[in-house]
Design an enzyme around this catalytic site. Structure first.
Site, PDB file in Angstrom:
ATOM      1  CB  CYS A 187     -20.507  -8.735 -19.311  1.00  0.00           C
ATOM      2  SG  CYS A 187     -21.596 -10.040 -18.746  1.00  0.00           S
ATOM      3  CB  CYS A 221     -19.675 -10.995 -21.999  1.00  0.00           C
ATOM      4  SG  CYS A 221     -21.372 -10.820 -22.570  1.00  0.00           S
ATOM      5  CB  CYS A 224     -25.235  -9.572 -19.619  1.00  0.00           C
ATOM      6  SG  CYS A 224     -24.338  -9.449 -21.179  1.00  0.00           S
ATOM      7  CB  CYS A 232     -23.736 -13.830 -21.485  1.00  0.00           C
ATOM      8  SG  CYS A 232     -23.364 -12.908 -19.982  1.00  0.00           S
ATOM      9  N   GLY A 289       0.795  -1.229   0.000  1.00  0.00           N
ATOM     10  CA  GLY A 289       0.000   0.000   0.000  1.00  0.00           C
ATOM     11  C   GLY A 289       0.825   1.274   0.000  1.00  0.00           C
TER      12      GLY A 289
END
Ligand SMILES: [Zn+2]
Lengths: 280, 313
Positions: free
Chosen positions: B291, B297, B266, B269, B56
């Site tokens: 997607c 997808c 979606c 899909c 970080g």
């Protein structure tokens, strides 16, 4: 002198420029200046000692340039000091000189051990943040992570400092001077610090507004039992808020004692001059 | 293409120098593997090692001029080129899409300078460079995710002074970040921040998860894969190593929630458990969802197509 102090200052000194001790010889009240002709340094404060008990308010009075604000800033950690000790009961039971702490630990004292209320609210508050958000900053710094409890606590504090709750979510920058000082007080008290420093807390406010803020401060000091140092040039403020005080002139304490007695019967010529001016 | 770097590399390529380790190097009349010279790679790798060692923490590095504009993935590209090896398979996505113009350009650059194979499927890839998304497929220890970062400083919105920012990180003084979340909630009733949500890494440093959607944040927490964040313009690299805590900053009583539109699925899909983006039409009734991860997808569409075909025969 009791041993029951919350804050103790020992021989605090601050020299701007070369910290040459010869500067002490030609400065001070008798010499009528804080600037040394010998070394060119300024002895902003020297040999300043006092202690404050829980629930007690001590006044530091003097004109501008007397060193009173330097003392305040050295205690707060806003400014480095040349010599001396600052002890807080909450830090190693007073055995630690907080001036020896590294800057990070020193700053951390401001979360819950020591709060400051400045003359200029912009120093103690963020004007582009709401009143509640300013208090939230103090609370989250102390580890508060519950939104609902932060809101409740902020509301409670604002209520206590007589800020209308309807203004809790307004930016502090939209507040009047008197209202800003009330928010600053609320923030300063957020984590129930044992010690609070107030630097000219009502200077610059209209007289009627100032009276209301002073009234509030007096009540808060009584209610919370916090140890307070009140720095002011104004004997009326010192008289209203403190029981003991020290008078500063050209960087040195010239007189100290109970505030009432000092006002009635000042000994040092400089104190006499100040009291005379206040009574006029 | 950026000329100074190419000239430098071409200059190097035509000389026979002594390497840093003292050995004499043979330089072919081609670009160095992975475009960057070995010295640059070492410097970037060192920054990456520091970033992994201190999860970080934003490590400064000497960001190179790259043959892409800064702010167009140059930070991510430098990381990818510094760590890529001959056994890697690279996948590059932009907003979840392998066919985005920038994704195509960056992938082409990596492939042409290394000769390694490319793929659009995470399963077949080892090095995934991305802008704004993490692939939907679960990633594992084989994968290294390289994220392109425009603004690496999570506290930029609350403080501009560089020294104060450094102090805040050094002292883990994040009270003002909390205040900004508090103010957001007060003003809007909810925490509105969607992408680049600030997260505490390894209980120590706050990072900008910039700018992936909230949907992807839980996938960084205790992940199996290494995530490397590169900001070319701001010259910073930071990392989330595998098995590291990544906690979105959120109040105890305000749960962190990922994006979810009830009823949305979606159009291609039929998925309703992937990160969906809305394709707006002038006529709102004709707007639809797809997607964001185009490769996922496509594979799931084929899957559902073949299974429905299987049903018919
Ligand atoms: Zn889909």
């Amino acid at each position: 002198m009791s041993t029951n102090w919350a804050l103790k200052i020992e021989s605090l000194g601050k020299i701007h420029g070369i910290p040459d001790l010869r500067s002490l010889e030609d400065t001070g009240p008798e010499k009528g200046t804080a600037k040394s002709a010998l070394t060119g340094s300024i002895v902003a404060a020297w040999d300043v000692s006092f202690e404050v008990a829980p629930g007690e308010a001590l006044g530091v009075i003097g004109e501008s340039g007397s060193g009173k604000s330097t003392v305040m800033r050295c205690i707060a950690g806003d400014q480095g000091s040349t010599t001396g000790a600052v002890r807080l009961r909450t830090v190693h039971d007073g055995h630690m000189n907080v001036l020896d702490l590294d800057p990070s630990s020193r700053r951390h004292l401001r979360v819950a051990d020591l709060s400051v209320v400045y003359q200029d609210p912009a120093e103690g508050l963020r004007l582009n943040v709401t009143a509640g958000g300013n208090i939230a900053e103090a609370l989250t710094a102390a580890g508060w992570r519950h939104f609902g409890r932060i809101r409740d606590r902020a509301a409670e504090l604002l209520d206590r400092t007589e800020v209308p709750l309807s203004r809790m979510d307004d930016l502090v920058g939209t507040f009047s001077g008197g209202m800003r000082q009330r928010v600053q007080l609320a923030k300063a008290l957020a984590n129930e610090p044992p010690v609070i420093l107030l630097d000219e807390p009502t200077t610059g406010l209209d007289a009627s507004i100032a009276a209301g803020v002073l009234d509030l401060i007096r009540n808060l000091l009584e209610e919370t039992g916090v140890a307070a140092v009140v720095v002011s040039h104004d004997f009326a403020v010192i008289e209203m808020l403190t029981t003991r005080c020290v008078v500063m002139n050209h960087g040195r304490i010239v007189e100290s004692g109970l505030t009432d007695r000092l006002l009635e019967d000042p000994h040092h010529p400089y104190s006499q001059k100040l009291v005379g001016a206040a009574r006029a | 293409m950026n000329t100074p770097l190419l000239q430098e590399i071409l200059g190097n390529a035509s000389r026979t120098d002594t390497n840093l380790d003292g050995s004499s190097s043979f330089k072919a009349q081609t670009l160095n593997f992975g475009l960057l010279d070995e010295y640059s790679k070492r410097e970037i790798r060192r920054a990456i090692l520091t970033a992994v060692a201190v999860p970080g923490y934003q490590v400064p590095f000497g960001s190179r001029e790259m043959p892409v504009a800064r702010g167009w993935g140059s930070g991510g590209l430098q990381i990818s080129l510094a760590i890529v090896g001959p056994d890697d398979v690279v996948k590059v996505i932009d907003q979840g899409d392998d066919e985005g113009v920038n994704a195509v350009n960056l992938r082409r650059l990596i492939v042409s300078s290394t000769g390694i194979p490319e793929s659009t499927t995470p399963e077949d890839s080892t090095l995934i460079q991305t802008r704004h998304r993490i692939p939907e497929d679960p990633l594992d220890a084989r994968h290294t995710l390289v994220l392109q970062v425009p603004v690496p400083e999570p506290l930029r919105g609350v403080e501009r002074d560089m020294r104060e920012l450094a102090r805040m990180h050094a002292e883990a003084d994040y009270a003002r970040m909390w205040v900004s979340l508090y103010e957001d909630k007060v003003r809007n009733g909810v925490i509105t921040r969607t992408t680049g949500y600030p997260c505490l890494v390894n209980s120590r440093y706050v990072i900008a998860t910039t700018p992936i959607p909230r949907w992807d944040i839980p996938r960084l927490h205790q992940s199996e894969f290494l995530s490397l964040f590169g900001a070319g313009r701001e010259k910073r690299i930071y990392a989330v190593p595998p098995h590291t805590d990544v906690e979105p900053l959120t109040f105890e009583d305000v749960p962190f929630e990922v994006e979810k539109t009830p009823g949305a699925k979606c159009r291609n899909c039929a998925s309703n458990n992937t990160f969906l983006v809305e394709v707006l039409a002038t006529d709102v009734r004709q707007s639809y969802w797809v997607c964001s991860d185009s490769d996922w997808c496509r594979r799931h569409r084929e899957l559902s197509d073949s299974s429905s075909q299987g049903l018919m025969t």
